[in-house]
Design an enzyme around this catalytic site. Structure first.
Site, short mmCIF file in Angstrom:
data_model
loop_
_atom_site.label_atom_id
_atom_site.label_comp_id
_atom_site.label_asym_id
_atom_site.label_seq_id
_atom_site.Cartn_x
_atom_site.Cartn_y
_atom_site.Cartn_z
CG HIS A 157 -2.11 -0.85 1.12
ND1 HIS A 157 -2.06 -2.19 1.43
CD2 HIS A 157 -3.38 -0.59 0.71
CE1 HIS A 157 -3.27 -2.72 1.23
NE2 HIS A 157 -4.08 -1.78 0.79
CE LYS A 161 -3.61 -0.64 5.00
NZ LYS A 161 -4.88 -0.05 5.42
#
Ligand code: NAD
Length: 271
Positions: A157, A161
């Site tokens: 990600h 995040k």
């Protein structure tokens, strides 16, 4: 035509902005407003389409309770503490709650369960069609392959995040564990560092990558001697999660109170 009034809490966030766009793009929905946390740079600014820039007459407020009061559905991709607060408003005003926040503890999830006694709640770690299909395929593959196949889950990600492994990676682990008929908590191996010793047969391993602006990539691999099967999903844009959440919002308007997930919304088999 009557449209469904949908509000977005956390409307200035990465997902919040994508959700505003997905509601504005959907002919069956009307945007009823958006909120942000106190001190957000978005406060008081007009809500606008993230791609076209089209400005709406609505402005960002901090009054989440009022948004729940005036909306048919509120979509919530914020943070666990905010989602707990929002679930209380959903219960109080019997407003449908679509919750995509990840990293919730079992205690925090109780707030969603309590709201679900009063109103439909859709709570899912991933709102994309493709990833929900991946959950299904992972469960099936894990059921068919024995422990000669070591299961490893890799996710990547964007650099912003804050939780790891991703909620989706954990759901994939749960799907694999269900396929094998074991409890994920007893077989999950989430951290490897230093002299770890050999891999334990039957474990489900996790690995996390973070960087750039990657919207979300997940691979479940089944690794035996001399052969490997990989099931992969790559999200090109977070708009896929936003469109899925709006689909869930419209679906939920015809449901009784209860706690649902995307398998319910998409009609995918749960076994
Ligand atoms: P983000 O930090 O960009 O956005 C979160 C927003 O919520 C911020 O703008 C923040 O100011 C706002 N917020 C925080 N507290 C608030 C409050 N009390 N009231 C109103 N707004 C508040 O994060 P993001 O990348 O948009 O992700 C948000 C959440 O959604 C994360 O938990 C992420 O893991 C999850 N997510 C879920 C899916 C899925 O399909 N379920 C997909 C992508 C992201």
């Amino acid at each position: 035509m009557t449209t469904v009034k949908i509000g977005i809490v956390g409307c200035g966030g990465r997902m919040g902005q994508a959700l505003v766009g997905a509601v504005l793009d959907n002919d069956s929905a009307t945007l009823s407003g958006g909120t942000e946390r106190q001190g957000s740079p978005h406060m008081g600014k007009p809500l606008r389409h993230p791609v076209t820039g089209l400005e709406t007459p609505l402005t960002v407020t901090e009054d989440a309770e009022e948004l729940f009061r005036i909306s048919d559905v509120v979509i919530d991709f914020t943070c666990p503490t905010a989602t707990v607060l929002h679930a209380g408003y959903a219960a109080q005003h019997k407003t449908i709650h679509i919750a995509g926040t990840t990293g919730m503890t079992p205690d925090e999830e109780k707030a969603l369960q309590a709201a679900a006694a009063k109103t439909p709640v859709v709570y899912a770690s991933n709102f994309s069609l493709g990833v929900n299909l991946l959950f299904h395929l992972t469960r099936q593959a894990a059921r068919l392959l024995d422990e000669d196949f070591d299961i490893e889950i890799l996710e990547m990600h964007h650099r912003h995040k804050v939780d790891a492994p991703s909620g989706t990676a954990l759901s994939l682990g749960k799907a694999a564990a269900e396929g094998r008929g074991v409890d994920l908590e007893t077989v999950a191996d989430k951290v490897r560092d230093g002299i770890t010793g050999e891999r334990t047969r039957g474990d489900i391993g996790f690995a996390t990558l973070r960087g750039g602006n990657v919207a979300g990539e997940h691979t479940v691999s089944f690794n035996a001697y001399d052969e490997r099967i990989e099931l992969t999903h790559k999200a090109g844009d977070r708009a896929i999660f936003a469109r899925g959440a709006v689909k869930a919002a419209l679906w939920a308007t015809t449901q009784d109170p209860g706690l649902y997930d995307m398998f319910d919304v998409l009609g995918l088999p749960k076994d």
